[in-house]
Scaffold this motif. Structure first.
Motif, PDB file in Angstrom:
ATOM      1  N   GLU A  36      26.144 -35.056  -8.307  1.00  0.00           N
ATOM      2  CA  GLU A  36      26.440 -36.345  -8.828  1.00  0.00           C
ATOM      3  C   GLU A  36      26.197 -37.442  -7.912  1.00  0.00           C
ATOM      4  O   GLU A  36      25.189 -37.310  -7.454  1.00  0.00           O
ATOM      5  CB  GLU A  36      28.066 -36.000  -7.911  1.00  0.00           C
ATOM      6  N   VAL A  37      26.272 -39.087  -8.907  1.00  0.00           N
ATOM      7  CA  VAL A  37      25.804 -39.819  -8.529  1.00  0.00           C
ATOM      8  C   VAL A  37      27.125 -41.077  -8.598  1.00  0.00           C
ATOM      9  O   VAL A  37      28.155 -40.910  -8.743  1.00  0.00           O
ATOM     10  CB  VAL A  37      24.657 -40.403  -9.736  1.00  0.00           C
ATOM     11  N   HIS A  38      27.303 -41.385  -6.357  1.00  0.00           N
ATOM     12  CA  HIS A  38      28.788 -42.423  -6.715  1.00  0.00           C
ATOM     13  C   HIS A  38      27.537 -43.628  -5.717  1.00  0.00           C
ATOM     14  O   HIS A  38      27.033 -44.063  -5.298  1.00  0.00           O
ATOM     15  CB  HIS A  38      29.406 -41.892  -4.677  1.00  0.00           C
ATOM     16  N   PHE A  39      28.368 -44.875  -5.843  1.00  0.00           N
ATOM     17  CA  PHE A  39      28.508 -45.870  -5.627  1.00  0.00           C
ATOM     18  C   PHE A  39      29.426 -46.517  -5.206  1.00  0.00           C
ATOM     19  O   PHE A  39      30.869 -46.388  -5.533  1.00  0.00           O
ATOM     20  CB  PHE A  39      28.257 -47.308  -7.288  1.00  0.00           C
ATOM     21  N   VAL A  40      29.058 -47.195  -3.603  1.00  0.00           N
ATOM     22  CA  VAL A  40      30.065 -46.752  -2.390  1.00  0.00           C
ATOM     23  C   VAL A  40      30.122 -49.138  -2.103  1.00  0.00           C
ATOM     24  O   VAL A  40      28.524 -48.998  -1.940  1.00  0.00           O
ATOM     25  CB  VAL A  40      30.042 -46.850  -1.205  1.00  0.00           C
ATOM     26  N   HIS A  50      36.038 -50.699  -5.838  1.00  0.00           N
ATOM     27  CA  HIS A  50      34.762 -50.374  -5.230  1.00  0.00           C
ATOM     28  C   HIS A  50      33.610 -49.533  -5.111  1.00  0.00           C
ATOM     29  O   HIS A  50      32.553 -49.255  -4.581  1.00  0.00           O
ATOM     30  CB  HIS A  50      35.140 -51.668  -3.875  1.00  0.00           C
ATOM     31  N   ASP A  51      34.241 -48.301  -5.350  1.00  0.00           N
ATOM     32  CA  ASP A  51      33.509 -47.478  -5.658  1.00  0.00           C
ATOM     33  C   ASP A  51      32.904 -46.674  -6.945  1.00  0.00           C
ATOM     34  O   ASP A  51      34.522 -46.957  -7.638  1.00  0.00           O
ATOM     35  CB  ASP A  51      33.970 -46.178  -4.237  1.00  0.00           C
ATOM     36  N   ASN A 137      26.865 -51.397  -0.813  1.00  0.00           N
ATOM     37  CA  ASN A 137      26.493 -50.851   0.165  1.00  0.00           C
ATOM     38  C   ASN A 137      25.563 -49.222   0.311  1.00  0.00           C
ATOM     39  O   ASN A 137      24.861 -49.257   0.764  1.00  0.00           O
ATOM     40  CB  ASN A 137      27.975 -50.676   0.323  1.00  0.00           C
ATOM     41  N   LYS A 138      26.031 -48.116  -0.557  1.00  0.00           N
ATOM     42  CA  LYS A 138      25.107 -46.886  -0.538  1.00  0.00           C
ATOM     43  C   LYS A 138      24.779 -46.571  -1.780  1.00  0.00           C
ATOM     44  O   LYS A 138      26.487 -46.541  -2.302  1.00  0.00           O
ATOM     45  CB  LYS A 138      24.953 -45.924   0.884  1.00  0.00           C
ATOM     46  N   MET A 139      24.057 -45.737  -2.701  1.00  0.00           N
ATOM     47  CA  MET A 139      24.061 -45.222  -3.560  1.00  0.00           C
ATOM     48  C   MET A 139      23.919 -43.415  -3.175  1.00  0.00           C
ATOM     49  O   MET A 139      22.460 -43.718  -2.983  1.00  0.00           O
ATOM     50  CB  MET A 139      23.112 -45.853  -4.507  1.00  0.00           C
ATOM     51  N   GLU A 140      25.022 -43.102  -3.660  1.00  0.00           N
ATOM     52  CA  GLU A 140      25.107 -41.154  -3.495  1.00  0.00           C
ATOM     53  C   GLU A 140      24.040 -40.597  -4.058  1.00  0.00           C
ATOM     54  O   GLU A 140      25.295 -40.892  -5.123  1.00  0.00           O
ATOM     55  CB  GLU A 140      25.773 -41.204  -2.506  1.00  0.00           C
TER      56      GLU A 140
END
Length: 193
Positions: A36-40, A50-51, A137-140
């Motif tokens: 999965e790809v998450h953007f925080v 925001h996510d 802040n981070k891309m997971e």
């Protein structure tokens, strides 16, 4: 205790010709297609939250490279680590209607460069230092194991979209439409969950 190929309770006393041992799943490899790809911490005008979690079809190799410093001494040549540099990562997203994938990614890209006005980072909301805030802040990238439980993650810090491309429009194909976005990032980390 170290995992073995067979479950621990059968490891010591199993003999051929009796009941079969059960295979351990602890040694299974992590599948390349389960992620999965998450953007925080997205900029506020990209999406209501925001996510963001988006379905991705493919993620290119993620890496960090350290340049060499080459030292010559008479007939010898030795190397020392030099400047580190992150590589770009390209993600191919499924163009889903429900998640507004194309519009969310496009809104984020226009915080970097707005092709209508020709302005760079002007649409980004001000950050704490007064500059435009266009990085997350981070891309997971979360890897899932065989039971679809998160197994490990690669986190990319300070990521922003560098290019945005739609897939080819082709009447002859029977594939889902995709959006391809290339990201640049400042730092990365990899860890097990």
């Amino acid at each position: 205790m170290v995992d073995s190929f067979y479950k621990i309770e059968y490891k010591g006393d199993w003999t051929p010709g009796q009941e079969l041992p059960q295979l351990s799943t602890q040694l299974d490899s992590v599948r390349a297609y389960q992620f999965e790809v998450h953007f925080v911490g997205l900029p506020s005008q990209v999406t209501n939250a925001h996510d963001l979690t988006l379905a991705a079809k493919q993620v290119s190799q993620i890496g960090f490279t350290v340049e060499d410093i080459e030292i010559h001494r008479v007939n010898d040549r030795v190397y020392y680590p030099g400047k580190p540099s992150p590589e770009e990562v390209t993600v191919t997203f499924d163009n889903l209607y429900m998640k507004n994938t194309a519009s969310d990614l496009w809104n984020w890209f226009t915080t970097i460069y707005d092709p209508i006005s020709g302005e760079v980072t002007s649409n980004a909301p001000p950050g704490a230092d007064g500059a435009g805030q266009f990085k997350v802040n981070k891309m997971e990238i979360i890897q899932l194991d065989n039971s679809m439980t998160p197994h490990s993650a690669v986190e990319l810090y300070g990521a922003y979209p560098k290019s945005w491309k739609t897939a080819e429009f082709n009447y002859a194909t029977n594939e889902f439409h995709t959006i391809e976005v290339t990201f640049r990032y400042d730092f990365m980390s990899q860890f097990n969950l």
